[in-house]
Write a protein that holds these residues in place. Structure first.
Motif, PDB file in Angstrom:
ATOM      1  N   LEU A  91       0.828  -1.208   0.000  1.00 61.25           N
ATOM      2  CA  LEU A  91       0.000   0.000   0.000  1.00 61.25           C
ATOM      3  C   LEU A  91       0.865   1.261   0.000  1.00 61.25           C
ATOM      4  N   ALA A  92       1.941   1.248   0.774  1.00 63.91           N
ATOM      5  CA  ALA A  92       2.808   2.423   0.867  1.00 63.91           C
ATOM      6  C   ALA A  92       3.522   2.708  -0.445  1.00 63.91           C
ATOM      7  N   ALA A  93       3.716   1.695  -1.262  1.00 69.96           N
ATOM      8  CA  ALA A  93       4.422   1.877  -2.531  1.00 69.96           C
ATOM      9  C   ALA A  93       3.550   2.513  -3.608  1.00 69.96           C
ATOM     10  N   GLN A  94       2.246   2.611  -3.348  1.00 69.63           N
ATOM     11  CA  GLN A  94       1.338   3.159  -4.346  1.00 69.63           C
ATOM     12  C   GLN A  94       1.222   4.681  -4.201  1.00 69.63           C
ATOM     13  N   PRO A  95       1.497   5.422  -5.261  1.00 65.67           N
ATOM     14  CA  PRO A  95       1.395   6.884  -5.184  1.00 65.67           C
ATOM     15  C   PRO A  95       0.033   7.366  -4.699  1.00 65.67           C
ATOM     16  N   ALA A  96      -1.031   6.652  -5.039  1.00 64.81           N
ATOM     17  CA  ALA A  96      -2.379   7.074  -4.648  1.00 64.81           C
ATOM     18  C   ALA A  96      -2.545   7.119  -3.134  1.00 64.81           C
ATOM     19  N   THR A  97      -1.802   6.277  -2.418  1.00 63.00           N
ATOM     20  CA  THR A  97      -1.884   6.271  -0.960  1.00 63.00           C
ATOM     21  C   THR A  97      -1.497   7.629  -0.384  1.00 63.00           C
ATOM     22  N   TRP A  98      -0.566   8.289  -1.049  1.00 65.81           N
ATOM     23  CA  TRP A  98      -0.028   9.567  -0.568  1.00 65.81           C
ATOM     24  C   TRP A  98      -0.665  10.765  -1.282  1.00 65.81           C
ATOM     25  N   LYS A  99      -1.705  10.490  -2.088  1.00 68.04           N
ATOM     26  CA  LYS A  99      -2.387  11.553  -2.848  1.00 68.04           C
ATOM     27  C   LYS A  99      -1.412  12.274  -3.775  1.00 68.04           C
ATOM     28  N   TRP A 100      -0.526  11.506  -4.370  1.00 74.43           N
ATOM     29  CA  TRP A 100       0.551  12.086  -5.189  1.00 74.43           C
ATOM     30  C   TRP A 100       0.460  11.578  -6.615  1.00 74.43           C
ATOM     31  N   MET A 101       0.670  12.491  -7.563  1.00 75.91           N
ATOM     32  CA  MET A 101       0.726  12.107  -8.970  1.00 75.91           C
ATOM     33  C   MET A 101       2.177  11.948  -9.382  1.00 75.91           C
ATOM     34  N   PRO A 102       2.555  10.791  -9.936  1.00 72.66           N
ATOM     35  CA  PRO A 102       3.951  10.564 -10.323  1.00 72.66           C
ATOM     36  C   PRO A 102       4.458  11.643 -11.270  1.00 72.66           C
ATOM     37  N   GLU A 103       5.732  12.013 -11.085  1.00 71.92           N
ATOM     38  CA  GLU A 103       6.344  13.032 -11.917  1.00 71.92           C
ATOM     39  C   GLU A 103       6.791  12.449 -13.251  1.00 71.92           C
ATOM     40  N   THR A 104       6.856  13.303 -14.241  1.00 71.90           N
ATOM     41  CA  THR A 104       7.349  12.867 -15.540  1.00 71.90           C
ATOM     42  C   THR A 104       8.825  13.211 -15.716  1.00 71.90           C
ATOM     43  N   GLN A 105       9.321  14.191 -14.919  1.00 69.11           N
ATOM     44  CA  GLN A 105      10.710  14.584 -15.066  1.00 69.11           C
ATOM     45  C   GLN A 105      11.642  13.568 -14.400  1.00 69.11           C
ATOM     46  N   VAL A 106      12.856  13.483 -14.912  1.00 68.99           N
ATOM     47  CA  VAL A 106      13.863  12.591 -14.366  1.00 68.99           C
ATOM     48  C   VAL A 106      14.821  13.416 -13.513  1.00 68.99           C
ATOM     49  N   VAL A 107      14.987  13.017 -12.260  1.00 75.51           N
ATOM     50  CA  VAL A 107      15.882  13.740 -11.368  1.00 75.51           C
ATOM     51  C   VAL A 107      17.319  13.355 -11.673  1.00 75.51           C
ATOM     52  N   GLY A 108      18.195  14.354 -11.683  1.00 77.10           N
ATOM     53  CA  GLY A 108      19.571  14.133 -12.115  1.00 77.10           C
ATOM     54  C   GLY A 108      20.496  13.602 -11.051  1.00 77.10           C
ATOM     55  N   HIS A 109      20.299  12.379 -10.607  1.00 70.55           N
ATOM     56  CA  HIS A 109      21.234  11.789  -9.646  1.00 70.55           C
ATOM     57  C   HIS A 109      22.659  11.733 -10.203  1.00 70.55           C
ATOM     58  N   PRO A 110      22.852  11.406 -11.485  1.00 70.21           N
ATOM     59  CA  PRO A 110      24.226  11.447 -12.016  1.00 70.21           C
ATOM     60  C   PRO A 110      24.828  12.848 -11.947  1.00 70.21           C
ATOM     61  N   ALA A 111      24.010  13.875 -12.214  1.00 65.62           N
ATOM     62  CA  ALA A 111      24.511  15.249 -12.130  1.00 65.62           C
ATOM     63  C   ALA A 111      24.899  15.588 -10.694  1.00 65.62           C
ATOM     64  N   PHE A 112      24.126  15.093  -9.731  1.00 66.04           N
ATOM     65  CA  PHE A 112      24.468  15.345  -8.332  1.00 66.04           C
ATOM     66  C   PHE A 112      25.762  14.630  -7.970  1.00 66.04           C
ATOM     67  N   ALA A 113      25.937  13.418  -8.489  1.00 69.71           N
ATOM     68  CA  ALA A 113      27.176  12.676  -8.224  1.00 69.71           C
ATOM     69  C   ALA A 113      28.384  13.439  -8.778  1.00 69.71           C
ATOM     70  N   GLN A 114      28.221  14.062  -9.935  1.00 71.32           N
ATOM     71  CA  GLN A 114      29.306  14.858 -10.509  1.00 71.32           C
ATOM     72  C   GLN A 114      29.587  16.086  -9.653  1.00 71.32           C
ATOM     73  N   LEU A 115      28.527  16.738  -9.185  1.00 70.79           N
ATOM     74  CA  LEU A 115      28.704  17.899  -8.318  1.00 70.79           C
ATOM     75  C   LEU A 115      29.402  17.496  -7.023  1.00 70.79           C
ATOM     76  N   ARG A 116      28.996  16.382  -6.468  1.00 73.99           N
ATOM     77  CA  ARG A 116      29.612  15.905  -5.218  1.00 73.99           C
ATOM     78  C   ARG A 116      31.096  15.617  -5.426  1.00 73.99           C
ATOM     79  N   ALA A 117      31.417  15.006  -6.552  1.00 71.56           N
ATOM     80  CA  ALA A 117      32.819  14.716  -6.848  1.00 71.56           C
ATOM     81  C   ALA A 117      33.625  16.003  -7.002  1.00 71.56           C
ATOM     82  N   ALA A 118      33.028  17.017  -7.628  1.00 72.69           N
ATOM     83  CA  ALA A 118      33.715  18.296  -7.814  1.00 72.69           C
ATOM     84  C   ALA A 118      33.942  18.984  -6.470  1.00 72.69           C
TER      85      ALA A 118
END
Length: 266
Positions: free
Chosen positions: A203-230
């Protein structure tokens, strides 16, 4: 950690997703460093992006530790709630029950804990109030989804504190160092059966439980990893400069002393 039951979108959501997205959004307005700034190890991190960056590091640290809970435990990260920007750092579901984990990264700072207030370097915070609010909201939403009353325990994970003084344990919120978190959860008395844990995790894994609509954008974890390395490279460069300056002091002293003696003792 068994993730077979949480194959829905929230079950695959990576740690610190919301914080990383905001960090990169703010950081995007920071101009690139000059060659001289890179040479001397000036950090690429903008002042306004720094709190988000530090927050993300704390959530990533705690997420790694929660990943060691083992079979029978389910962990969701950066759980969005509602249509705004609110999210839960971590939601943990296991034999010991349901927990919301609020990560607070206070590296190198002094944390004082009282029954009704947490101070950081002497400054009052709203950590306890916010943690209680998150747990209450989580309980309400999960109870609706499960059609049964679901108790949720609020936990604050303090990351990297130099000193943590407990004057009085809060009655409604558990406050732990990040190093204590996993063992505390594993040693907590069991309150849920495996089937109950699995159902709540689904139940917790379902977005509807949290009244949330899934995002279409992709979060830049690789970009954050590059920033962290810098940021890490810049820090290491500054350390090398400090070491070079410190190491050169005796040489300068010897040369200066020799020159002075040469003048005084021709």
């Amino acid at each position: 950690m068994n993730e077979n039951v949480v194959a829905e979108s929230l079950g695959l959501r990576r740690p610190a997703t919301s914080v990383i997205a905001e960090c990169l959004r703010v950081q995007a307005s920071v101009p690139p460093r000059t060659a001289a700034q890179r040479f001397f190890g000036i950090s690429p991190l903008g002042r306004d992006a720094e709190p988000w960056f530090i927050g993300a590091l704390g959530e990533l640290d705690v997420a790694q530790r929660l990943g060691r809970l083992g079979a029978g435990w389910y962990v969701l990260h950066s759980v969005p709630v509602g249509t705004g920007s609110s999210d839960l750092d971590h939601v943990v579901i296991g034999p010991a029950g349901v927990f919301t984990i609020n990560t607070k990264h206070h590296r190198g700072q002094n944390v004082w804990i009282g029954g009704r207030r947490i101070l950081v370097n002497g400054q009052r915070t709203d950590h306890l109030r916010n943690a209680k609010h998150e747990a209450k909201r989580t309980s309400q939403l999960l109870s609706v989804a499960a059609r049964a009353l679901i108790d949720v325990t609020p936990v604050i994970a303090v990351v990297g504190a130099r000193r943590m003084t407990v004057r009085e344990r809060p009655h409604e919120v558990v406050v732990l160092r990040e190093t204590e978190l996993t063992r505390w959860l594993q040693r907590h008395p069991s309150t849920l059966t495996p089937s109950q844990v699995q159902r709540l995790a689904s139940l917790a894994a379902q977005p509807a439980t949290w009244k949330w609509m899934p995002e279409t954008q992709v979060v830049g974890h690789p970009a954050f990893a590059q920033l962290r390395a810098a940021v890490d490279r810049a820090r290491n460069t500054r350390r090398r400069w400090v070491f070079a300056v410190v190491a050169s002091v005796p040489v300068v002293f010897v040369v200066a002393s020799s020159t002075l003696l040469g003048v005084l003792l021709p």
